[in-house]
Design a protein around this motif. Sequence first.
Motif, PDB file in Angstrom:
ATOM      1  N   VAL A   9       0.393  28.727 -33.545  1.00  0.00           N
ATOM      2  CA  VAL A   9       0.727  28.637 -34.963  1.00  0.00           C
ATOM      3  C   VAL A   9      -0.346  27.797 -35.637  1.00  0.00           C
ATOM      4  O   VAL A   9      -0.726  26.739 -35.141  1.00  0.00           O
ATOM      5  N   GLU A  11      -2.036  26.585 -39.675  1.00  0.00           N
ATOM      6  CA  GLU A  11      -1.910  26.548 -41.130  1.00  0.00           C
ATOM      7  C   GLU A  11      -3.315  26.544 -41.703  1.00  0.00           C
ATOM      8  O   GLU A  11      -4.198  25.861 -41.215  1.00  0.00           O
ATOM      9  N   THR A  40      10.007  32.615 -32.170  1.00  0.00           N
ATOM     10  CA  THR A  40       8.870  31.837 -32.672  1.00  0.00           C
ATOM     11  C   THR A  40       8.645  32.097 -34.157  1.00  0.00           C
ATOM     12  O   THR A  40       8.438  31.159 -34.935  1.00  0.00           O
ATOM     13  N   THR A  44       9.194  29.338 -37.114  1.00  0.00           N
ATOM     14  CA  THR A  44       8.091  29.043 -38.031  1.00  0.00           C
ATOM     15  C   THR A  44       8.562  29.126 -39.476  1.00  0.00           C
ATOM     16  O   THR A  44       8.265  28.235 -40.285  1.00  0.00           O
ATOM     17  N   ASP A  47      10.734  26.169 -40.259  1.00  0.00           N
ATOM     18  CA  ASP A  47       9.910  24.966 -40.430  1.00  0.00           C
ATOM     19  C   ASP A  47       9.244  24.940 -41.807  1.00  0.00           C
ATOM     20  O   ASP A  47       9.163  23.887 -42.444  1.00  0.00           O
ATOM     21  N   VAL A  89       0.366  30.402 -43.311  1.00  0.00           N
ATOM     22  CA  VAL A  89       0.648  30.075 -41.922  1.00  0.00           C
ATOM     23  C   VAL A  89       0.440  31.335 -41.099  1.00  0.00           C
ATOM     24  O   VAL A  89       0.885  32.414 -41.484  1.00  0.00           O
ATOM     25  N   VAL A  91       0.676  33.055 -37.138  1.00  0.00           N
ATOM     26  CA  VAL A  91       1.209  32.947 -35.788  1.00  0.00           C
ATOM     27  C   VAL A  91       0.508  34.007 -34.957  1.00  0.00           C
ATOM     28  O   VAL A  91       0.562  35.188 -35.283  1.00  0.00           O
TER      29      VAL A  91
END
Length: 108
Positions: A9, A11, A40, A44, A47, A89, A91
Amino acid sequence: MQQESSFKVAERALGQEPRRDTTPRVFLSGIIFTSGARETLGKTVKDIAAKLDLPLKTLFASLFWEIYWQTEIGSLVVVMRAECMEAEVSVEIAGDQWEFKTRSTGVH
């Protein structure tokens, strides 16, 4: 030897997008993720919602998803962004954590 994680992950500040001109874009509707990959991605998003102090439903409604297939290594990069986010973001999902959907040839 330490095993590499199936997920990464990251950013990235908006406007500093990764180079995508040589990576094919794929559509979410054409992908099957393993349960680990779905967990996941869900974690994410949770979060991000917590960091932005937004209800999860509100964030989901505003998220823009792009998925890129890194053909040389077999992984996918799922990029998420929304107007309310200061960064995007991404992943990375290893090749053993997803597959392309195949057409059913059965009678419906």
